[in-house]
Design an enzyme around this catalytic site. Structure first.
Site, short mmCIF file in Angstrom:
data_model
loop_
_atom_site.label_atom_id
_atom_site.label_comp_id
_atom_site.label_asym_id
_atom_site.label_seq_id
_atom_site.Cartn_x
_atom_site.Cartn_y
_atom_site.Cartn_z
N GLU A 64 0.83 -1.21 0.00
CA GLU A 64 0.00 0.00 0.00
C GLU A 64 0.86 1.26 0.00
O GLU A 64 0.46 2.30 -0.52
CB GLU A 64 -0.95 0.01 1.19
CG GLU A 64 -2.11 -0.99 1.08
CD GLU A 64 -1.76 -2.38 1.58
OE1 GLU A 64 -0.57 -2.63 1.93
OE2 GLU A 64 -2.66 -3.25 1.64
N PHE A 126 -11.85 -8.00 13.52
CA PHE A 126 -10.71 -8.38 12.68
C PHE A 126 -10.38 -7.24 11.71
O PHE A 126 -11.24 -6.73 11.01
CB PHE A 126 -11.05 -9.66 11.91
CG PHE A 126 -9.94 -10.09 10.98
CD1 PHE A 126 -8.68 -10.43 11.48
CD2 PHE A 126 -10.13 -10.12 9.61
CE1 PHE A 126 -7.65 -10.80 10.63
CE2 PHE A 126 -9.11 -10.49 8.75
CZ PHE A 126 -7.87 -10.83 9.26
N GLN A 127 -9.14 -6.82 11.70
CA GLN A 127 -8.63 -5.75 10.82
C GLN A 127 -9.34 -4.42 11.04
O GLN A 127 -9.53 -3.63 10.12
CB GLN A 127 -8.68 -6.17 9.35
CG GLN A 127 -7.75 -7.34 9.09
CD GLN A 127 -7.51 -7.63 7.62
OE1 GLN A 127 -8.40 -7.45 6.80
NE2 GLN A 127 -6.31 -8.09 7.30
N LYS A 176 -17.69 -1.81 5.53
CA LYS A 176 -17.95 -2.83 4.51
C LYS A 176 -19.44 -3.00 4.21
O LYS A 176 -19.82 -3.20 3.05
CB LYS A 176 -17.36 -4.17 4.96
CG LYS A 176 -17.50 -5.25 3.90
CD LYS A 176 -16.79 -6.53 4.28
CE LYS A 176 -16.89 -7.54 3.15
NZ LYS A 176 -16.22 -8.80 3.49
N MET A 485 23.38 10.29 3.61
CA MET A 485 23.13 11.54 4.33
C MET A 485 23.37 11.35 5.83
O MET A 485 23.88 12.24 6.51
CB MET A 485 21.71 12.03 4.06
CG MET A 485 21.45 13.44 4.53
SD MET A 485 22.64 14.62 3.87
CE MET A 485 21.73 15.30 2.50
C1 LIG Z 1 11.63 6.38 6.04
C2 LIG Z 1 12.87 7.07 6.45
N1 LIG Z 1 13.70 6.52 7.36
C3 LIG Z 1 14.84 7.13 7.73
C4 LIG Z 1 15.17 8.36 7.20
C5 LIG Z 1 16.44 9.07 7.64
N2 LIG Z 1 17.37 9.23 6.52
C6 LIG Z 1 17.45 10.37 5.79
S1 LIG Z 1 18.53 10.26 4.53
C7 LIG Z 1 18.95 8.69 4.94
C8 LIG Z 1 19.95 7.94 4.14
C9 LIG Z 1 19.43 7.57 2.81
O1 LIG Z 1 20.30 6.64 2.21
P1 LIG Z 1 20.21 6.34 0.68
O2 LIG Z 1 18.82 6.04 0.31
O3 LIG Z 1 21.21 5.33 0.33
O4 LIG Z 1 20.55 7.77 0.04
P2 LIG Z 1 21.97 8.55 0.09
O5 LIG Z 1 21.86 9.54 1.21
O6 LIG Z 1 23.05 7.56 0.31
O7 LIG Z 1 22.05 9.23 -1.24
C10 LIG Z 1 18.23 8.27 6.07
C11 LIG Z 1 18.38 6.95 6.72
C12 LIG Z 1 14.27 8.90 6.28
N3 LIG Z 1 14.47 10.10 5.72
N4 LIG Z 1 13.16 8.24 5.90
#
Ligand SMILES: Cc1ncc(C[n+]2csc(CCOP(=O)(O)OP(=O)(O)O)c2C)c(N)n1
Ligand SMILES: [Mg+2]
Length: 573
Positions: A64, A126-127, A176, A485
């Site tokens: 989803e 349920f659900q 539903k 990041m």
């Molecule tokens: C759902 C979610 N979980 C955690 C984060 C925290 N977060 C921000 S950037 C990042 C790293 C992303 O890694 P990647 O997808 O490999 O991209 P890169 O920064 O290496 O280009 C994280 C863990 C987020 N933004 N979203």
């Protein structure tokens, strides 16, 4: 109201179920594409879709979350509401991230969730999940439908609310029994929402104040937000900026509102904005914010933000004005209407040639930079080369992280609705499904999903949709083998303690693509990328490019948390 309480198994042609009424209402809204996933509480709705016989294209995503991000990408590019259907309980809760994402980034969605039957509501059936309770803080509006009689009106209202004023997600939760039972009478009257009347036209006196401020200004600056794009105000903005030669910067979500290659454009502002744009904010004497919400990633420390400036803020949502930055000239309006009135009233522009000289000097002296050893795969080079290879014409979606910032910095958008990214919520896993939605909205246009190796792994199950539909989405994994990041922040602020951010183990992305019957390729050098990218873009089917980029690259310039907009690091090599 007459409702037959017998469960409908084989509806006669003349007798309709609540679900049939729903389907009719969706058709009336000219819905063509629905993203969704079936389940118990929406079986009557899926049955009605089945019987509606091809009136809609239903995209079965594999989760989803994929459905709702695809709907967001669709909404962003098509400029009309994306429609999602999910079942009760886990189906609905799997949508929560995307609903919150759409709320933050003002994307119009109509989200239909199944709910347990009214006879068992509140029994932990349920659900059963309290979708109204869960989604109230993250929707523009939500409904739990009380009878099939009211369904047509609810759906009309839902589409109206999602797509007018400041757009946003609207949830319609349908028990539903209401979708299953036969219904002989419905409310076809027009809706009347006295409490919801967005202010669309600006107060001319406020625009007069703005014209006077522009006349007096020596250092004017226009800031574009997504509101310029939602309001279809790009053309008139360009006319005004050119006629009075006023410089323009943008938020992340406003990119494309003003042509990225234009001489008057200073680049993106904010945490990873250009030196020129951020210094312009620090030094301007008039800041004209059009449809941006002054969020913290743009402003940095508010004590230093636009300190010398008279601040004008055009926004259709009055709650945004003065929320973060004290505003001298508030203008509650649709962006296009406000600019049209400004154009009408503005007779004389600012006297600001010195300011323009200063900005142009900054542009020359402090451009975006990166080291570029040609034998290495440099992520910034990759984004710049993608821009050139696609002549800036692609629709680009991204995940969240370093690659997102590099795409924002180096892929220059010439026009609106080509840039699809998760700004406010910063949702990893957004980029790839959003590309699916974007491609469905614009089947003829090139669509590139620029994703991180981390974020892609959050929603890569949607490769099945590409396989099934043959959608020609091109996936570029900016693969730095890291949650880049996070790694960058740990390097800068946690003394290089790379806690859980360097990811040693990955799937073989090429084999993964191939297992979905999708062309996959590993790209390790600049030469390899240059040799193949034109062929990839011309290929009439999906392609996954696993681009192995340098891990240690950081996004610069950067404003550290708590610092002012003028306190950038990494401005020069
Ligand atoms: C759902 C979610 N979980 C955690 C984060 C925290 N977060 C921000 S950037 C990042 C790293 C992303 O890694 P990647 O997808 O490999 O991209 P890169 O920064 O290496 O280009 C994280 C863990 C987020 N933004 N979203
Ligand atoms: Mg990464």
């Amino acid at each position: 109201m007459k409702v037959d309480t017998k469960l409908n198994t084989k509806p006669e042609a003349a007798v309709k179920t609540g679900a049939d009424i729903l389907v009719e209402s969706l058709l009336e809204q000219k819905v063509e594409t629905i993203f969704g996933y079936p389940g118990g509480a929406v079986l009557p709705i899926y049955d009605a879709l089945y019987r509606s016989d091809g009136d809609f294209e239903h995209i079965l995503t594999r989760h989803e979350q994929g459905a709702i991000h695809a709907a967001e990408g669709y909404a962003r590019v098509a400029g009309k509401p994306g429609v999602v259907i999910a079942t009760s309980g886990p189906g609905a809760t799997n949508l929560v991230t995307g609903i919150a994402d759409a709320m933050m980034d003002s994307l119009p969605l109509v989200v239909i969730t199944g709910q347990v039957a009214t006879s068992v509501t509140g029994t932990d059936a349920f659900q059963e999940a309290d979708v109204m309770g869960i989604t109230t803080p993250i929707t523009k509006h939500n409904y739990q439908v009380q009878s099939s009689y009211e369904l047509p009106k609810v759906i009309k209202e839902a589409f109206h609310i999602a797509s007018t004023g400041r757009p946003g997600p609207v949830v319609v939760d349908i028990p539903k029994d209401i979708s299953a039972n036969l219904c002989t009478e419905t409310d076809q009257s027009a809706f009347h929402l006295p409490g919801y009347q967005p202010t669309i036209k600006p107060n001319p006196l406020q625009i007069k104040k703005l014209t006077e401020a522009i006349k007096k200004s020596k250092k004017p600056l226009i800031l574009t937000g997504a509101g310029v794009i939602h309001g279809h105000a790009s053309d008139i903005l360009l006319e005004i900026a050119e006629e009075y030669s006023m410089p323009v910067t943008s938020t992340l979500l406003g990119l494309g509102a003003f042509p990225g290659q234009h001489d008057l454009f200073l680049g993106m502002a904010g945490m990873h904005g250009t030196y020129t744009a951020n210094m312009a904010i620090a030094e301007c004497d008039l800041l004209i914010n059009i449809g941006a919400r002054f969020d913290d990633r743009l402003t940095g420390n508010l004590n230093y933000f636009a300190k010398n400036a008279t601040v004008a803020h055009v926004d259709i949502d009055p709650a945004e004005i003065g929320k973060n930055v004290p505003t001298d000239i508030p203008i509650v309006s649709d962006s296009k209407a406000a600019l049209a009135e400004l154009k009408k009233q503005l007779k004389e522009g600012p006297d600001h040639s010195e300011w323009m000289d200063q900005l142009n000097q900054n542009k020359m002296a402090y451009p975006l930079w990166y080291n570029n050893p040609p034998e290495e795969m440099v992520p910034q080079w990759l984004m710049k080369s993608l821009y050139h290879a696609t002549r800036g014409e692609a629709i680009v979606t991204t995940d969240v992280g370093q690659h997102q910032m590099w795409a924002a910095q180096y892929y220059s958008f010439g026009r609106p609705n080509r840039w699809v990214t998760s700004g406010g919520l910063g949702t990893m896993g957004f980029g790839f499904p959003a590309a699916i939605g974007a491609q469905l909205a614009k089947p003829e246009d090139p669509v590139v999903a620029v994703v991180g190796d981390g974020g892609f792994q959050m929603t890569l199950q949607e490769l099945s949709v590409l396989q099934e539909r043959g959608l020609p989405v091109k996936i570029i994994i900016v693969n730095n083998g890291a949650l880049g990041m996070v790694r960058q922040w740990q390097e800068a602020f946690y003394d290089k303690r790379y806690s859980e951010s360097i990811v040693g183990v990955q799937p073989d992305f090429v084999k993964l693509a191939e297992s979905y019957n999708i062309r996959g390729m590993k790209i390790e050098t600049q030469q390899e990328f240059t040799d193949i990218i034109h062929e990839v873009m011309a290929y009439d089917g999906p392609v996954l490019m696993d681009c192995r980029v340098l891990q240690q690259e950081n996004v610069y310039p950067m404003i550290a948390p708590g610092k002012g907009i003028h306190e950038m690091v990494g401005v020069k090599p």
